[in-house]
Design a protein around this motif. Structure first.
Motif, PDB file in Angstrom:
ATOM      1  N   ILE A 145      -8.765  -0.320  -6.006  1.00  0.00           N
ATOM      2  CA  ILE A 145      -9.821   0.685  -6.107  1.00  0.00           C
ATOM      3  C   ILE A 145      -9.436   1.948  -5.335  1.00  0.00           C
ATOM      4  O   ILE A 145      -9.588   3.069  -5.834  1.00  0.00           O
ATOM      5  N   ALA A 146      -8.923   1.772  -4.120  1.00  0.00           N
ATOM      6  CA  ALA A 146      -8.521   2.919  -3.302  1.00  0.00           C
ATOM      7  C   ALA A 146      -7.367   3.679  -3.942  1.00  0.00           C
ATOM      8  O   ALA A 146      -7.343   4.917  -3.939  1.00  0.00           O
ATOM      9  N   SER A 147      -6.400   2.944  -4.505  1.00  0.00           N
ATOM     10  CA  SER A 147      -5.263   3.593  -5.170  1.00  0.00           C
ATOM     11  C   SER A 147      -5.732   4.375  -6.389  1.00  0.00           C
ATOM     12  O   SER A 147      -5.241   5.468  -6.671  1.00  0.00           O
TER      13      SER A 147
ATOM     14  N   LEU B 147      -3.741   6.789  -8.830  1.00  0.00           N
ATOM     15  CA  LEU B 147      -2.919   5.808  -9.540  1.00  0.00           C
ATOM     16  C   LEU B 147      -3.326   5.751 -11.006  1.00  0.00           C
ATOM     17  O   LEU B 147      -4.510   5.658 -11.325  1.00  0.00           O
ATOM     18  N   SER B 148      -2.352   5.798 -11.905  1.00  0.00           N
ATOM     19  CA  SER B 148      -2.651   5.787 -13.334  1.00  0.00           C
ATOM     20  C   SER B 148      -2.547   4.384 -13.918  1.00  0.00           C
ATOM     21  O   SER B 148      -3.495   3.883 -14.519  1.00  0.00           O
TER      22      SER B 148
ATOM     23  N   GLY C 149      -9.819 -10.243  -2.588  1.00  0.00           N
ATOM     24  CA  GLY C 149     -10.759  -9.181  -2.212  1.00  0.00           C
ATOM     25  C   GLY C 149     -10.050  -7.964  -1.653  1.00  0.00           C
ATOM     26  O   GLY C 149     -10.369  -6.822  -2.014  1.00  0.00           O
ATOM     27  N   ALA C 150      -9.064  -8.212  -0.790  1.00  0.00           N
ATOM     28  CA  ALA C 150      -8.295  -7.096  -0.210  1.00  0.00           C
ATOM     29  C   ALA C 150      -7.466  -6.395  -1.278  1.00  0.00           C
ATOM     30  O   ALA C 150      -7.358  -5.164  -1.284  1.00  0.00           O
ATOM     31  N   LEU C 151      -6.881  -7.179  -2.192  1.00  0.00           N
ATOM     32  CA  LEU C 151      -6.094  -6.581  -3.270  1.00  0.00           C
ATOM     33  C   LEU C 151      -6.976  -5.728  -4.184  1.00  0.00           C
ATOM     34  O   LEU C 151      -6.559  -4.657  -4.643  1.00  0.00           O
ATOM     35  N   ALA C 152      -8.204  -6.180  -4.445  1.00  0.00           N
ATOM     36  CA  ALA C 152      -9.130  -5.373  -5.254  1.00  0.00           C
ATOM     37  C   ALA C 152      -9.470  -4.073  -4.540  1.00  0.00           C
ATOM     38  O   ALA C 152      -9.529  -3.004  -5.174  1.00  0.00           O
ATOM     39  N   ASP C 153      -9.673  -4.136  -3.230  1.00  0.00           N
ATOM     40  CA  ASP C 153      -9.951  -2.911  -2.459  1.00  0.00           C
ATOM     41  C   ASP C 153      -8.771  -1.946  -2.540  1.00  0.00           C
ATOM     42  O   ASP C 153      -8.956  -0.727  -2.660  1.00  0.00           O
ATOM     43  N   ILE C 154      -7.555  -2.493  -2.457  1.00  0.00           N
ATOM     44  CA  ILE C 154      -6.361  -1.651  -2.547  1.00  0.00           C
ATOM     45  C   ILE C 154      -6.269  -0.997  -3.921  1.00  0.00           C
ATOM     46  O   ILE C 154      -5.957   0.199  -4.045  1.00  0.00           O
TER      47      ILE C 154
ATOM     48  N   THR D   6       0.824  -1.207   0.000  1.00  0.00           N
ATOM     49  CA  THR D   6       0.000   0.000   0.000  1.00  0.00           C
ATOM     50  C   THR D   6       0.860   1.260   0.000  1.00  0.00           C
ATOM     51  O   THR D   6       0.495   2.265  -0.612  1.00  0.00           O
ATOM     52  N   ALA D   7       2.005   1.209   0.658  1.00  0.00           N
ATOM     53  CA  ALA D   7       2.884   2.372   0.714  1.00  0.00           C
ATOM     54  C   ALA D   7       3.423   2.723  -0.670  1.00  0.00           C
ATOM     55  O   ALA D   7       3.425   3.895  -1.080  1.00  0.00           O
TER      56      ALA D   7
END
Length: 489
Positions: free
Chosen positions: A425-427, A432-433, A418-423, A383-384
């Motif tokens: 979407i949030a990015s 994020l391009s 699921g968590a990776l998809a949330d990350i 995430t960082a």
């Protein structure tokens, strides 16, 4: 974008001319037909409609399924936005984890479309963008993007500043501008301003060379002209600015290295006063003769890619300034320049011709890939690094801020999708391009380099494209091995 196929698919299905199994087989046949060892025959699924709704449909899923089923390198990108269904992104990420060849990769419509609109692309065309080759943006059938024509290495701006216009790697050459002897830089701001002057010169020379090169490429492109809107209407060939959109993608390389290097100078010279600029220059010209000093430069100052604003903001400022300067150069040279923070494979070549730099990079070592952190310098988690990359002014860079992120396969599992998809979407919401994922651990890559015969089908994301690892040169293999393999969110 393969949304253009969907009306034909839907009509054939509804009227009983074809079944879903037969349609799936035809997609697989198309994937086989498009296959090349060096796979840049682009395909794209997903996207956003002009009314802001998701363009995902049944065919989008089917193409992901075909990519997974065939299990070979098939260059496929996914366009997404905040309107995109999470289930679709989860399915796309599952394919990344299952196929483990760096495909598909992801583009964020919420920044890409505004970036294209800002450069005069009509709304209906901006919503229909896709990629040409690696990550280069193209308006299908309407544009000549002059892809990968303008490469730069911004890290050279540091080198030229310390050398007063001369190269530290090749002292006999003076490709920069005379910004003064380093003793004159009594404040960090004065040093930074000198670096910016050198960067401006690099951009000016690049845009000038691009214009001369493209003006000289006047060989007629008859078939391209017939297939590109604007050419017949204007009576001009594809190579004579006949396309509706004729623009030049200017590649901005070395941004993470320059940001890291500037912060080292700021900290060690101007804040802590531990070194003088002259001592820094001597250390670099000795190629870090003292390894403990190099480790200090690496470990005692924050590095881009760890969600630390102090250094990330320097990188952001550099890209913003480059975009400002490109707008001036558009007027100077009468061309449309699209900022593209992308290095393709030239992070290797540019590194070979660059002196040691204050970020701890030795002479001749590769620079960072595009806007990804320098190899091994991002240690604060997945995430960082995505947060750092998302800070870039992506609505000003229609060529995309390309990034490859390495994720350990132990993290990239179905349980975590699921968590990776949330990350993701949030990015995307943060800016994020583009992001491309590799999911091979370092131990496997090291063993594959030693015993290539055991890994004939091992493929990785290289630089906007995927390739079998054993077909890469040693420099590229080492570059990929050296990237941080993220094991935590």
């Amino acid at each position: 974008m393969f949304a253009c196929f969907y009306p034909y698919y839907k009509k054939d299905i509804d009227e009983g001319r074809i079944g879903k199994d037969e349609a799936f087989e035809l997609i697989c046949c198309l994937w086989l037909k498009l296959y090349r060892d060096y796979d840049v025959q682009q395909s794209c699924v997903g996207g956003t409609n002009p009314d802001g709704t998701s363009a995902v449909n049944e065919l989008s899923y089917m193409m992901l399924d075909a990519t997974e089923r065939l299990d070979f390198i098939r260059c496929l990108s996914v366009r997404f936005s905040q309107a995109t269904e999470k289930d679709f992104l989860k399915r796309a990420l599952e394919v990344v984890g299952h196929v483990q060849k760096g495909i598909p990769f992801f583009f964020n419509d919420d920044v890409m479309i505004p970036a294209l609109l800002s450069k005069g692309i009509a709304e209906e065309d901006a919503y229909n963008y896709t990629q040409l080759g690696c990550v280069e943006t193209v308006i299908p059938g309407k544009s000549n993007p002059h892809a990968v024509t303008g490469e730069t290495n911004f890290l050279k701006a540091m080198e030229y500043t310390l050398g007063n216009g001369r190269s530290l790697a090749y002292p006999e050459f003076s490709p920069g501008v005379c910004t003064g002897e380093i003793e004159l830089f009594t404040t960090y701001q004065s040093f930074y301003d000198a670096v910016i002057k050198q960067a401006d010169k690099i951009l000016d020379v690049t845009c000038s060379q691009v214009k001369k090169y493209c003006d000289a490429c006047i060989a007629p492109k008859a078939y391209k002209s017939l297939l590109t809107e604007g050419c017949l209407e204007s009576g001009r060939d594809f190579n004579e600015k006949g396309a509706i959109y004729d623009y030049y993608q200017i590649m901005l390389g070395g941004i993470p290295n320059l940001a890291d290097s500037l912060l080292v100078i700021k900290k060690f010279v101007y804040e802590e006063k531990k070194y003088t600029l002259r001592e820094i220059k001597d250390i670099l010209e000795s190629n870090f003769a003292d390894e403990s000093v190099r480790m200090e430069f690496i470990n005692k100052v924050s590095k881009f890619g760890n969600d630390i604003d102090e250094v990330d903001q320097i990188a952001v400022d550099l890209v913003n300034h480059a975009c400002d300067e490109l707008e001036k150069l558009e007027k100077k040279y009468g061309r449309s320049f699209h900022a593209q923070p992308f290095t393709f494979l030239w992070m290797i070549d540019h590194g070979k011709t660059s002196a040691a730099s204050p970020d701890g990079r030795r002479k001749g070592e590769p620079i960072a890939y595009s806007v990804s952190p320098m190899q091994g310098r991002d240690f604060n988690g997945l995430t960082a690094v995505l947060n750092s990359i998302a800070k870039f002014p992506t609505k000003r860079t229609p060529g995309t801020t390309s990034a490859i992120v390495e994720v350990d396969p132990k993290l990239f599992t179905d349980r975590n999708i699921g968590a990776l998809a949330d990350i993701l979407i949030a990015s995307g919401k943060k800016g994020l391009s583009n992001v491309q994922f590799n999911t091979v651990d370092a131990e496997t890559l090291i063993d594959a380099k030693r015993h290539p015969e055991k890994y004939n089908n091992l493929a990785v994301r290289v630089s906007g494209f995927s390739q079998k690892f054993n077909l890469l040169g040693a420099d590229l293999q080492d570059h990929i091995i050296g990237r941080t393999k993220h094991t935590c969110l």
